[in-house]
Design an enzyme around this catalytic site. Structure first.
Site, PDB file in Angstrom:
ATOM      1  N   GLU A 186      48.612   0.773  41.532  1.00 11.88           N
ATOM      2  CA  GLU A 186      48.607   2.226  41.365  1.00 11.88           C
ATOM      3  C   GLU A 186      50.018   2.743  41.089  1.00 11.88           C
ATOM      4  O   GLU A 186      50.222   3.943  40.951  1.00 11.88           O
ATOM      5  CB  GLU A 186      48.043   2.898  42.617  1.00 11.88           C
ATOM      6  N   ALA A 207      52.739   4.205  49.066  1.00 11.13           N
ATOM      7  CA  ALA A 207      52.831   5.281  48.082  1.00 11.13           C
ATOM      8  C   ALA A 207      54.262   5.804  48.000  1.00 11.13           C
ATOM      9  O   ALA A 207      54.927   6.007  49.016  1.00 11.13           O
ATOM     10  CB  ALA A 207      51.880   6.414  48.460  1.00 11.13           C
ATOM     11  N   GLU A 224      57.409   0.553  53.524  1.00 13.35           N
ATOM     12  CA  GLU A 224      56.789   1.791  53.989  1.00 13.35           C
ATOM     13  C   GLU A 224      56.727   2.841  52.884  1.00 13.35           C
ATOM     14  O   GLU A 224      57.598   2.907  52.012  1.00 13.35           O
ATOM     15  CB  GLU A 224      57.603   2.335  55.166  1.00 13.35           C
ATOM     16  N   ALA A 225      55.691   3.660  52.922  1.00 11.88           N
ATOM     17  CA  ALA A 225      55.531   4.738  51.951  1.00 11.88           C
ATOM     18  C   ALA A 225      56.777   5.612  51.886  1.00 11.88           C
ATOM     19  O   ALA A 225      57.363   5.965  52.907  1.00 11.88           O
ATOM     20  CB  ALA A 225      54.316   5.599  52.317  1.00 11.88           C
ATOM     21  N   ARG A 259      61.564   3.210  57.622  1.00 11.24           N
ATOM     22  CA  ARG A 259      62.647   4.138  57.960  1.00 11.24           C
ATOM     23  C   ARG A 259      62.421   4.664  59.368  1.00 11.24           C
ATOM     24  O   ARG A 259      61.309   5.109  59.711  1.00 11.24           O
ATOM     25  CB  ARG A 259      62.695   5.302  56.962  1.00 11.24           C
ATOM     26  N   SER A 273      62.041   7.037  62.139  1.00  8.62           N
ATOM     27  CA  SER A 273      61.681   8.453  62.068  1.00  8.62           C
ATOM     28  C   SER A 273      62.597   9.342  62.900  1.00  8.62           C
ATOM     29  O   SER A 273      62.569  10.567  62.759  1.00  8.62           O
ATOM     30  CB  SER A 273      60.236   8.647  62.531  1.00  8.62           C
TER      31      SER A 273
END
Length: 343
Positions: free
Chosen positions: A221, A264, A279-280, A318, A320
């Site tokens: 995608e 994504a 990670e997105a 990352r 948070s």
């Protein structure tokens, strides 16, 4: 000649000056048998080296007979079908895997990739941009850009509409090759010269450049840039990106291993080993400073991401709380949904 690299019998398009714009090869030959190689080279009277030659009707029939005698009935049948057209015909004989020097040679090599006869980086494409020309790809075929205004006028005078789908050096793959066992939601986003293995799904926003692709099965995608190859069972999430050598990656060959997941909007500028997850929203480049964590989550050291290039079982995320990029062992490899990826 023996040990021929590739042979292609093609039908294509030339401009009004006789310059090739594109060539379609129905069934290119890769490393043909000595019998087939000799049948072609002896019939055409060529010796060592690479050759791009026009085909006339006399040569075509002689070649068909020679190929029948060499046991290549399928190629002989293609030549018989080509004998029924007035379109420009060509035969390309690549004695060695050298960089393409003509448009017909370049198109043959792109066909080899999309026919899965070679994988990305397994054939030399150096300088291909300089050999191909920008073409208007239309509902009436390839048109030279200098000749496009006249063709548009002629279409209007006939009450017709000349639709220009794109202007590019590379056409979309599916106008030349549709590999078995794949799904492509938006065909304009896959260029000729892409390699799509069995079980590959390219969703609407997925993109695959030339000399790039996926082993399959896999869900794409995101973007597979030129030179990038994605391993089996990997998933590139929506709007994710891989940095190719055409996009500032230098000479580093970027790849994604087996059973990896790019979330994504994630991206990579380093090669990933197997079973890696990004990670997105996280883009990893070679110079990204990474906090390397042990299995208990404790900081080991700070390193640059290039030191992790090609290593397997890694999870990039990352933090948070403080925003730091962290890397730890990936305990759960991505498993693709079998029903979703069935072709």
């Amino acid at each position: 000649m023996s040990n021929i690299y590739s042979i292609g019998f093609g039908i294509g398009t030339c401009n009004s000056k006789g310059d090739w714009l594109e060539v379609y090869y129905p069934k290119p030959l890769f490393q043909p048998s000595t019998e087939v190689a000799n049948a072609v080279t002896e019939t055409l009277g060529v010796t060592e080296g690479n050759h791009s030659l026009p085909l006339d009707s006399t040569q075509l029939h002689k070649l068909a007979d020679a190929l029948h005698g060499a046991g290549a009935a399928d190629q002989a049948e293609i030549l018989q079908q080509l004998s029924n057209t007035q379109r420009p015909l060509a035969v390309v004989i690549l004695g060695t895997d050298d960089a393409p020097q003509t448009v017909p040679e370049a198109y043959l090599k792109l066909h080899l990739l999309s026919h899965r006869l070679v994988k990305p980086h397994e054939t030399k494409l150096d300088g291909i941009f300089g050999k191909l020309v920008n073409v208007a790809w239309t509902n009436q075929g390839a048109i030279d850009l200098e000749e496009l205004p006249q063709r548009q006028l002629e279409a209007r005078l006939k009450g017709e509409h000349l639709d220009v789908s794109c202007v590019d050096k590379f056409p979309k793959m599916t106008n030349y090759v549709v590999p078995t066992g794949v799904r492509i939601a938006h065909t304009a986003r896959v260029r000729l010269g892409a390699y799509l293995g069995e079980g590959t799904t390219i969703m609407h926003e997925g993109f695959v450049n030339f000399n790039a692709g996926a082993q399959g099965p896999g869900m794409i995608e995101g973007r597979i840039s030129a030179g990038v190859f994605v391993g089996a069972g990997s998933d590139l999430g929506g709007s994710s990106s891989t940095m190719g050598t055409l996009s500032g990656g230098g000479n580093i060959v970027i790849s994604v291993g087996d059973n990896c997941l790019l979330g994504a909007n994630a991206g990579v500028g380093i090669p990933l080993g197997d079973r890696c997850t990004v990670e997105a929203g996280l883009y990893i480049t070679a110079g990204t400073k990474v906090a390397l964590l042990d299995d208990s989550g404790k900081l080991v050291e700070h390193i640059k991401a290039r030191e992790l290039a090609g290593k397997s079982d890694l999870l990039f995320r990352r933090n948070s709380t403080n925003g730091a990029v962290e890397c730890l062992t990936n305990k759960s490899a991505i498993e693709l949904n079998e029903a979703l990826h069935s072709n």
